[in-house]
Design a protein around this motif. Structure first.
Motif, short mmCIF file in Angstrom:
data_model
loop_
_atom_site.label_atom_id
_atom_site.label_comp_id
_atom_site.label_asym_id
_atom_site.label_seq_id
_atom_site.Cartn_x
_atom_site.Cartn_y
_atom_site.Cartn_z
N ILE A 168 13.67 -11.77 34.74
CA ILE A 168 14.61 -12.84 34.38
C ILE A 168 14.21 -14.10 35.13
O ILE A 168 14.19 -14.11 36.37
CB ILE A 168 16.08 -12.45 34.75
CG1 ILE A 168 16.49 -11.12 34.10
CG2 ILE A 168 17.04 -13.57 34.35
CD1 ILE A 168 17.88 -10.61 34.51
N THR A 223 15.24 -17.39 36.47
CA THR A 223 16.56 -17.98 36.78
C THR A 223 16.51 -19.49 36.93
O THR A 223 17.52 -20.10 37.28
CB THR A 223 17.14 -17.36 38.08
OG1 THR A 223 16.42 -17.88 39.22
CG2 THR A 223 17.06 -15.84 38.09
N SER A 261 16.63 -22.19 35.16
CA SER A 261 17.71 -23.05 34.62
C SER A 261 18.93 -22.24 34.23
O SER A 261 19.67 -22.59 33.33
CB SER A 261 17.17 -23.87 33.44
OG SER A 261 16.49 -23.00 32.57
N LYS A 262 19.12 -21.13 34.97
CA LYS A 262 20.30 -20.29 34.68
C LYS A 262 21.27 -20.36 35.85
O LYS A 262 20.86 -20.44 37.01
CB LYS A 262 19.87 -18.84 34.47
CG LYS A 262 19.18 -18.63 33.13
CD LYS A 262 18.89 -17.18 32.87
CE LYS A 262 18.30 -17.06 31.49
NZ LYS A 262 17.56 -15.82 31.31
N SER A 263 22.57 -20.26 35.52
CA SER A 263 23.57 -20.24 36.59
C SER A 263 23.63 -18.82 37.16
O SER A 263 23.15 -17.86 36.54
CB SER A 263 24.94 -20.62 36.03
OG SER A 263 25.41 -19.57 35.22
N ASP A 300 25.41 -16.53 34.77
CA ASP A 300 24.59 -16.11 33.62
C ASP A 300 23.75 -14.90 34.00
O ASP A 300 23.65 -13.93 33.24
CB ASP A 300 23.60 -17.22 33.20
CG ASP A 300 24.31 -18.37 32.50
OD1 ASP A 300 25.47 -18.17 32.10
OD2 ASP A 300 23.69 -19.45 32.38
N VAL A 301 23.10 -14.99 35.17
CA VAL A 301 22.19 -13.91 35.58
C VAL A 301 22.98 -12.63 35.88
O VAL A 301 22.58 -11.54 35.48
CB VAL A 301 21.32 -14.34 36.79
CG1 VAL A 301 20.34 -13.25 37.16
CG2 VAL A 301 20.58 -15.65 36.49
N GLU A 345 23.91 -11.04 32.69
CA GLU A 345 22.74 -10.43 32.04
C GLU A 345 22.47 -9.04 32.65
O GLU A 345 22.21 -8.08 31.92
CB GLU A 345 21.53 -11.35 32.28
CG GLU A 345 20.61 -11.43 31.09
CD GLU A 345 19.59 -12.56 31.25
OE1 GLU A 345 19.96 -13.69 31.62
OE2 GLU A 345 18.40 -12.28 31.02
#
Ligand code: CDP
Ligand code: CDP
Length: 221
Positions: free
Chosen positions: A196, A198, A200-202, A205-206, A209
């Motif tokens: 994964i 990360t 540009s992920k909050s 979000d992670v 997931e």
């Protein structure tokens, strides 16, 4: 019912510990931070003024060291060192200490003991490839070097550390290099790990997931 075992690996600042802690709370399982263990040994070596070339003294120190996690805090010989192990002085030496095969041998044994008979999420560099090879779920978290350095810098400044952004970039790049090129169990994505990015992920979000991967695999805490 089978114990749930989640292995999380990746480079510094990818979000491993933040995300693993939240996943552990959501699933009501134990979180084990293996990086903190390498940091604790490194802190003790620094405090004792032992040079990294002095293998005999480091071996002796390892045999006389007790590491424990209690309520999310790490104890080195019964002293809470949770803050001290995060200092840049420790970061700048920890990868050289962690590359020593006898240090890894001792800590991996401890880590496997901690994970036995319990549902756990364990994070580090060699969890999916070595420590918990049979984990039900393996996650490999990444992010760009720039993003990881920004995150770590923000965190260090908020905690009152006197560091520059350049110090942090240098530390992260140096550790990435040593961790991924050492001979014993280098940082590497396990073939069966889900990667994964990360960048540009909050955090949410992670976490979501990973929780959805856990649900899909169908193991229960
Ligand atoms: O939190 P951060 O990502 O900065 O690092 P850490 O997880 O606290 O790990 C510190 C260092 O310990 C890493 O840079 C590696 O050199 C070493 N380490 C390792 O070799 N194997 C592990 N399973 C965990 C950490
Ligand atoms: O354990 P690792 O070194 O992989 O990273 P971390 O210590 O969990 O995360 C470093 C910093 O990045 C923390 O301050 C997190 O809050 C932040 N972070 C973020 O902003 N966005 C993410 N998706 C993951 C972590």
């Amino acid at each position: 019912m089978k114990n749930i075992v989640i292995a999380v690996d990746g480079p510094a600042g990818a979000g491993k510990s933040t995300i693993s802690k939240i996943v552990a709370e959501r699933l009501n399982i134990e979180y084990i931070d293996t990086g903190a263990m390498y940091r604790a040994i490194t802190l003790k070596i620094i405090r004792k003024g032992i040079g990294l070339e002095d293998i005999d003294s480091i071996k002796k120190l390892l045999n006389e060291t007790h590491i424990d996690f209690i309520n999310g805090r790490i104890y080195l010989d019964e002293e809470d060192v949770s803050e001290d192990i995060r200092k840049i002085e420790v970061s700048s030496k920890v990868s050289d200490v962690a590359a020593m095969p006898f240090v890894r041998g001792k800590l991996v044994e401890l880590q496997r003991n901690m994970a036995s008979l319990k549902s756990v999420i364990m994070d580090g560099r060699d969890i999916g490839t070595n420590v918990l090879k049979d984990a039900n779920i393996k996650i490999f978290l990444t992010a760009s070097v720039d993003e990881r350095a920004k995150r770590r810098y923000k965190e260090m400044i908020e905690k009152g550390n006197d560091v520059t952004f350049e110090d942090i970039c240098r530390d992260i790049e140096n550790r990435d290099r040593i961790d991924s090129t050492r001979e014993v169990n280098p940082l590497k994505k396990a073939d069966d790990a889900v990667e994964i990015d990360t960048t540009s992920k909050s955090i949410d979000d992670v976490v979501n997931e990973i929780i959805s991967i856990v649900k899909k695999v169908g193991v229960k805490a």
